[in-house]
Scaffold this active site. Structure first.
Site, PDB file in Angstrom:
ATOM      1  N   ASP A 124      31.376 -94.412  11.593  1.00 26.31           N
ATOM      2  CA  ASP A 124      30.971 -94.380  10.183  1.00 26.31           C
ATOM      3  C   ASP A 124      30.422 -92.999   9.815  1.00 26.31           C
ATOM      4  O   ASP A 124      30.660 -92.492   8.714  1.00 26.31           O
ATOM      5  CB  ASP A 124      29.895 -95.433   9.906  1.00 26.31           C
ATOM      6  CG  ASP A 124      30.361 -96.845  10.192  1.00 26.31           C
ATOM      7  OD1 ASP A 124      31.561 -97.123  10.033  1.00 26.31           O
ATOM      8  OD2 ASP A 124      29.521 -97.679  10.578  1.00 26.31           O
TER       9      ASP A 124
ATOM     10  N   ASP B  56      27.240-101.636  15.557  1.00 21.90           N
ATOM     11  CA  ASP B  56      26.452-100.654  14.812  1.00 21.90           C
ATOM     12  C   ASP B  56      25.096-100.491  15.487  1.00 21.90           C
ATOM     13  O   ASP B  56      24.565-101.441  16.070  1.00 21.90           O
ATOM     14  CB  ASP B  56      26.244-101.112  13.368  1.00 21.90           C
ATOM     15  CG  ASP B  56      27.538-101.103  12.559  1.00 21.90           C
ATOM     16  OD1 ASP B  56      28.337-100.173  12.736  1.00 21.90           O
ATOM     17  OD2 ASP B  56      27.734-102.023  11.749  1.00 21.90           O
TER      18      ASP B  56
END
Length: 196
Positions: free
Chosen positions: A175, A141
């Site tokens: 995401d 991430d």
């Protein structure tokens, strides 16, 4: 079908290129401030939202296998929707969900066997001594939007008087694709699911 494949391929390419770049060029926890409200901040997690974990190594394996079944279901949903001539907005949304889910599955399944995780150094792609094993990779991430930082007023329930960051999640392109798809389905619900 061609448009759907194009969306999936584009999202996967952007997602994986960005993750590989961050992993091989950033130290874990390193942050670059683009704007006060947008930063590139490298972290990894075992695959659940906000870095949540359960069940250790067995839990991670269960989560990855569950995701593989889920992506099969999403793929079937996409295929059958295309066959039935579903509205374009639904096809785009399902394509984004499929691409996002697949992007994070690639991390979970393969990153543990192709990357190392050295201390105080950037990771190596196709490392001699990878950090994990098949189905036990960590999801990369990097997108962080701390739009507001401060203390909430004392009268605010639960978090009153405490430091608070909005929006404190750190996420990735995969995401983003899933969140965009969910947003499209909410906003264009009537177009996506017309009453017959």
């Amino acid at each position: 079908m061609k448009k759907s494949i194009l969306i999936i391929v584009l999202v996967l390419l952007i997602d994986q290129i960005s993750k590989i770049y961050i992993k091989t060029n950033f130290l874990y926890g390193e942050e670059v401030v683009v704007f006060d409200w947008f930063r590139i901040h490298f972290i990894e997690n075992n695959g659940m939202a906000w870095g949540a974990e359960f069940g250790g190594k067995a839990g991670k394996l269960f989560l990855t296998i569950f995701r593989l079944f889920a992506i099969t279901g999403i793929g079937y949903w996409l295929y059958s929707s295309i066959k039935k001539g579903a509205p374009n907005i639904l096809i785009v949304a399902i394509s984004l969900i499929f691409a996002g889910a697949l992007g994070n599955i690639i991390d979970s399944v393969f990153y543990g066997i192709i990357f190392d995780t050295p201390l105080n150094a950037t990771a190596t792609l196709f490392a001699e001594k990878p950090y994990g094993e098949l189905f036990h990779g960590k999801v990369v991430d990097m997108l962080y939007f701390p739009i507001w930082n401060g203390n909430l007023p004392e009268w605010f329930p639960i978090w009153g008087g405490k430091p608070f960051t909005f929006f404190n999640a750190i996420f990735n392109i995969a995401d983003t694709a899933i969140s965009t798809a969910v947003g499209l389905l909410i906003v264009f619900n009537k177009k996506a699911f017309p009453k017959t």
